[in-house]
Design a protein around this motif. Structure first.
Motif, PDB file in Angstrom:
ATOM      1  N   GLU A   1       0.717  -1.129  -0.591  1.00  0.00           N
ATOM      2  CA  GLU A   1      -0.233   0.061   0.272  1.00  0.00           C
ATOM      3  C   GLU A   1       0.825   1.421   0.003  1.00  0.00           C
ATOM      4  O   GLU A   1       2.211   0.669   0.016  1.00  0.00           O
ATOM      5  N   PRO A   2       0.368   2.678  -0.349  1.00  0.00           N
ATOM      6  CA  PRO A   2       1.300   3.694  -0.657  1.00  0.00           C
ATOM      7  C   PRO A   2       1.462   3.832   0.991  1.00  0.00           C
ATOM      8  O   PRO A   2       1.068   3.712   2.281  1.00  0.00           O
ATOM      9  N   ARG A   3       2.951   4.090   1.370  1.00  0.00           N
ATOM     10  CA  ARG A   3       3.631   5.184   2.115  1.00  0.00           C
ATOM     11  C   ARG A   3       2.809   5.464   3.363  1.00  0.00           C
ATOM     12  O   ARG A   3       2.291   6.746   2.464  1.00  0.00           O
ATOM     13  N   ASP A   4       2.863   5.675   4.404  1.00  0.00           N
ATOM     14  CA  ASP A   4       2.484   6.786   5.218  1.00  0.00           C
ATOM     15  C   ASP A   4       2.802   6.454   6.525  1.00  0.00           C
ATOM     16  O   ASP A   4       2.329   5.555   7.181  1.00  0.00           O
ATOM     17  N   ASP A   5       2.779   7.815   7.134  1.00  0.00           N
ATOM     18  CA  ASP A   5       3.218   7.426   8.086  1.00  0.00           C
ATOM     19  C   ASP A   5       2.024   7.977   9.190  1.00  0.00           C
ATOM     20  O   ASP A   5       3.336   7.741  10.260  1.00  0.00           O
ATOM     21  N   SER A   6       1.229   7.168   9.165  1.00  0.00           N
ATOM     22  CA  SER A   6       0.146   8.250  10.198  1.00  0.00           C
ATOM     23  C   SER A   6       0.326   6.802  10.872  1.00  0.00           C
ATOM     24  O   SER A   6      -0.195   6.394  11.815  1.00  0.00           O
ATOM     25  N   GLY A   7       1.067   4.860  11.287  1.00  0.00           N
ATOM     26  CA  GLY A   7       1.379   4.180  10.442  1.00  0.00           C
ATOM     27  C   GLY A   7       0.412   2.949  10.910  1.00  0.00           C
ATOM     28  O   GLY A   7      -0.044   1.862  11.123  1.00  0.00           O
ATOM     29  N   GLN A   8      -0.889   4.174  10.142  1.00  0.00           N
ATOM     30  CA  GLN A   8      -2.129   3.135  10.488  1.00  0.00           C
ATOM     31  C   GLN A   8      -2.215   2.377   8.953  1.00  0.00           C
ATOM     32  O   GLN A   8      -2.038   2.607   7.806  1.00  0.00           O
TER      33      GLN A   8
ATOM     34  N   ASN B   1     -14.291  -2.505   3.611  1.00  0.00           N
ATOM     35  CA  ASN B   1     -14.369  -2.646   2.457  1.00  0.00           C
ATOM     36  C   ASN B   1     -13.614  -2.058   1.590  1.00  0.00           C
ATOM     37  O   ASN B   1     -12.711  -1.012   1.221  1.00  0.00           O
ATOM     38  N   ILE B   2     -12.845  -2.894   0.763  1.00  0.00           N
ATOM     39  CA  ILE B   2     -11.073  -2.437   0.210  1.00  0.00           C
ATOM     40  C   ILE B   2     -11.418  -3.065  -1.160  1.00  0.00           C
ATOM     41  O   ILE B   2     -11.697  -4.315  -1.984  1.00  0.00           O
ATOM     42  N   ARG B   3     -10.575  -2.285  -2.327  1.00  0.00           N
ATOM     43  CA  ARG B   3     -10.527  -2.675  -3.277  1.00  0.00           C
ATOM     44  C   ARG B   3      -8.807  -2.824  -3.367  1.00  0.00           C
ATOM     45  O   ARG B   3      -7.982  -2.743  -3.162  1.00  0.00           O
ATOM     46  N   VAL B   4      -8.572  -4.061  -4.510  1.00  0.00           N
ATOM     47  CA  VAL B   4      -7.083  -4.739  -4.415  1.00  0.00           C
ATOM     48  C   VAL B   4      -6.763  -4.539  -5.636  1.00  0.00           C
ATOM     49  O   VAL B   4      -7.984  -5.419  -6.511  1.00  0.00           O
ATOM     50  N   ALA B   5      -5.619  -4.135  -6.523  1.00  0.00           N
ATOM     51  CA  ALA B   5      -5.343  -4.386  -8.121  1.00  0.00           C
ATOM     52  C   ALA B   5      -4.555  -5.828  -7.844  1.00  0.00           C
ATOM     53  O   ALA B   5      -3.544  -5.653  -6.758  1.00  0.00           O
ATOM     54  N   SER B   6      -4.677  -6.674  -8.976  1.00  0.00           N
ATOM     55  CA  SER B   6      -3.499  -7.582  -8.718  1.00  0.00           C
ATOM     56  C   SER B   6      -3.517  -8.897 -10.035  1.00  0.00           C
ATOM     57  O   SER B   6      -4.133  -8.411 -10.995  1.00  0.00           O
ATOM     58  N   LYS B   7      -2.684  -9.102 -10.408  1.00  0.00           N
ATOM     59  CA  LYS B   7      -2.417  -9.989 -11.157  1.00  0.00           C
ATOM     60  C   LYS B   7      -2.277 -11.153 -10.562  1.00  0.00           C
ATOM     61  O   LYS B   7      -2.274 -12.798 -11.239  1.00  0.00           O
TER      62      LYS B   7
ATOM     63  N   SER C   1      -6.851   1.897  -6.953  1.00  0.00           N
ATOM     64  CA  SER C   1      -7.282   0.498  -5.587  1.00  0.00           C
ATOM     65  C   SER C   1      -6.159   1.524  -4.873  1.00  0.00           C
ATOM     66  O   SER C   1      -4.986   1.646  -5.160  1.00  0.00           O
ATOM     67  N   ARG C   2      -6.690   1.257  -3.806  1.00  0.00           N
ATOM     68  CA  ARG C   2      -5.361   1.974  -2.826  1.00  0.00           C
ATOM     69  C   ARG C   2      -4.293   0.508  -2.060  1.00  0.00           C
ATOM     70  O   ARG C   2      -3.455   0.659  -2.405  1.00  0.00           O
ATOM     71  N   LEU C   3      -4.787  -0.990  -2.397  1.00  0.00           N
ATOM     72  CA  LEU C   3      -4.245  -1.830  -2.304  1.00  0.00           C
ATOM     73  C   LEU C   3      -3.424  -2.966  -3.462  1.00  0.00           C
ATOM     74  O   LEU C   3      -4.391  -2.642  -4.390  1.00  0.00           O
ATOM     75  N   ILE C   4      -2.513  -2.904  -3.476  1.00  0.00           N
ATOM     76  CA  ILE C   4      -1.834  -4.399  -4.430  1.00  0.00           C
ATOM     77  C   ILE C   4      -1.717  -5.357  -3.761  1.00  0.00           C
ATOM     78  O   ILE C   4      -1.303  -5.942  -2.736  1.00  0.00           O
ATOM     79  N   VAL C   5      -1.636  -6.596  -4.610  1.00  0.00           N
ATOM     80  CA  VAL C   5      -1.317  -7.338  -4.379  1.00  0.00           C
ATOM     81  C   VAL C   5      -0.159  -7.996  -5.378  1.00  0.00           C
ATOM     82  O   VAL C   5      -0.096  -8.629  -6.865  1.00  0.00           O
ATOM     83  N   ASP C   6       1.012  -8.687  -5.254  1.00  0.00           N
ATOM     84  CA  ASP C   6       1.604  -8.831  -6.356  1.00  0.00           C
ATOM     85  C   ASP C   6       3.383  -9.174  -5.722  1.00  0.00           C
ATOM     86  O   ASP C   6       3.807  -9.268  -4.507  1.00  0.00           O
TER      87      ASP C   6
ATOM     88  N   ALA D   1      10.366   2.268  -6.311  1.00  0.00           N
ATOM     89  CA  ALA D   1      10.366   3.277  -6.942  1.00  0.00           C
ATOM     90  C   ALA D   1       8.662   3.963  -7.201  1.00  0.00           C
ATOM     91  O   ALA D   1       8.977   5.075  -7.941  1.00  0.00           O
ATOM     92  N   ASN D   2       7.560   3.126  -6.821  1.00  0.00           N
ATOM     93  CA  ASN D   2       6.977   3.598  -6.507  1.00  0.00           C
ATOM     94  C   ASN D   2       5.734   3.921  -5.748  1.00  0.00           C
ATOM     95  O   ASN D   2       4.415   4.679  -5.347  1.00  0.00           O
ATOM     96  N   GLY D   3       6.714   4.306  -4.371  1.00  0.00           N
ATOM     97  CA  GLY D   3       6.425   4.798  -2.772  1.00  0.00           C
ATOM     98  C   GLY D   3       5.112   4.158  -2.331  1.00  0.00           C
ATOM     99  O   GLY D   3       4.772   4.285  -1.505  1.00  0.00           O
ATOM    100  N   LEU D   4       5.438   2.501  -2.292  1.00  0.00           N
ATOM    101  CA  LEU D   4       4.689   1.474  -1.898  1.00  0.00           C
ATOM    102  C   LEU D   4       5.808   0.857  -0.921  1.00  0.00           C
ATOM    103  O   LEU D   4       6.919   0.797  -0.998  1.00  0.00           O
ATOM    104  N   VAL D   5       4.779   0.544   0.119  1.00  0.00           N
ATOM    105  CA  VAL D   5       5.465  -0.699   1.265  1.00  0.00           C
ATOM    106  C   VAL D   5       4.741  -1.665   1.645  1.00  0.00           C
ATOM    107  O   VAL D   5       3.535  -1.882   1.010  1.00  0.00           O
ATOM    108  N   GLU D   6       5.214  -2.933   1.965  1.00  0.00           N
ATOM    109  CA  GLU D   6       5.075  -4.285   2.086  1.00  0.00           C
ATOM    110  C   GLU D   6       4.330  -4.027   3.229  1.00  0.00           C
ATOM    111  O   GLU D   6       4.836  -4.103   4.174  1.00  0.00           O
ATOM    112  N   THR D   7       2.977  -4.252   3.126  1.00  0.00           N
ATOM    113  CA  THR D   7       2.604  -4.288   4.788  1.00  0.00           C
ATOM    114  C   THR D   7       2.480  -6.283   4.577  1.00  0.00           C
ATOM    115  O   THR D   7       1.914  -6.477   6.551  1.00  0.00           O
ATOM    116  N   ASP D   8       1.822  -7.620   3.868  1.00  0.00           N
ATOM    117  CA  ASP D   8       2.160  -8.449   4.742  1.00  0.00           C
ATOM    118  C   ASP D   8       2.531  -9.313   3.336  1.00  0.00           C
ATOM    119  O   ASP D   8       2.249  -9.188   2.634  1.00  0.00           O
TER     120      ASP D   8
END
Ligand code: PRP
Length: 215
Positions: free
Chosen positions: A102-109, A117-123, A157-162, A172-179
């Motif tokens: 998901e996008p890098r976010d300083d809020s820690g949440q 309810n979330i939308r996820v982009a993935s192959k 989408s806010r999340l991706i699975v990649d 390079a795309n400002g994302l962090v791995e969360t799981d």
């Protein structure tokens, strides 16, 4: 009937070359040349051909018996989960993981704390759906074939699975791995019916690849 081995285009193609050679298989020279339009190549072994297919399609060629043997990413095996495919050998190449980012976010949440309810982009729509369902989260999966790192920035989408290997693409795309959903590597796969109907030939090649993995 020749034995056909399905090999993935792209990054695994280079890594699988030395492994094939150690197993005694030398495809026609233009096999490693991605600009060649030929897709099926004879090898130094009579009755053994290799075909070059998209990494995502290797399991499908083998599941339907179009190829008896394949070299296939664990990510692709997880996504399709074909009962017709047997994966006897970990080839110890192509180590990576399927992750949620998901996008890098300083809020820690994390995103999951904020929305039910979330939308996820993935192959990997099947893997992603199963992952979120297991957490009791209803996810709307948007299936893409690549470049899904763009999805959060463009509001798709806010999340991706990649697939993550070095993590450079996420960074390079400002994302962090969360799981991390799964650690995967490249496998030798065979069609189960071929293994039953042509046991000597198929077992012979499984053994050759097993030996090729020895130091
Ligand atoms: C994968 C994946 C990421 C990238 C991750 O794509 O979808 O884009 O590799 O690698 P990294 O963590 O080392 O940066 P791949 O190159 O397999 O091709 P694709 O874009 O066609 O899916």
């Amino acid at each position: 009937m020749p034995i056909v081995i399905a090999l993935p285009k792209g990054r695994i193609l280079d890594e699988s070359g030395p492994l094939l050679a150690k197993a005694g298989i030398i495809p026609a020279p233009d096999y490693a040349d991605e600009s060649s339009r030929r897709l099926r190549f004879p090898t130094n072994i009579e009755g053994l051909d290799v075909v070059r297919v998209r990494a995502f399609d290797v399991a499908t060629f083998v599941a339907f018996g179009a190829a008896e043997i394949g070299i296939c990413g664990g990510d692709v095996l997880m996504e399709f989960d074909y009962p017709e495919v047997y994966a006897p050998l970990d080839l110890n190449i192509g180590h990576c993981r399927i992750s949620v980012a998901e996008p890098r976010d300083d809020s820690g949440q994390t995103e999951l704390n904020r929305q039910s309810n979330i939308r996820v982009a993935s192959k990997y729509p099947a893997v992603a759906k199963k992952h979120f369902a297991a957490k009791g989260i209803q996810a709307e999966i948007v299936a893409l074939n690549g470049s899904m790192e763009l999805a959060p920035g463009l509001g798709l989408s806010r999340l991706i699975v990649d697939l993550v290997q070095t993590g450079n693409t996420l960074k390079a795309n400002g994302l962090v791995e969360t799981d991390i959903i799964a650690h995967v590597s490249t496998r030798l796969i065979v069609n189960r019916i071929a293994l039953k109907t042509r046991p000597d030939e198929i077992s012979y090649w499984i053994e050759k690849f097993r030996e090729a993995l020895l130091p």
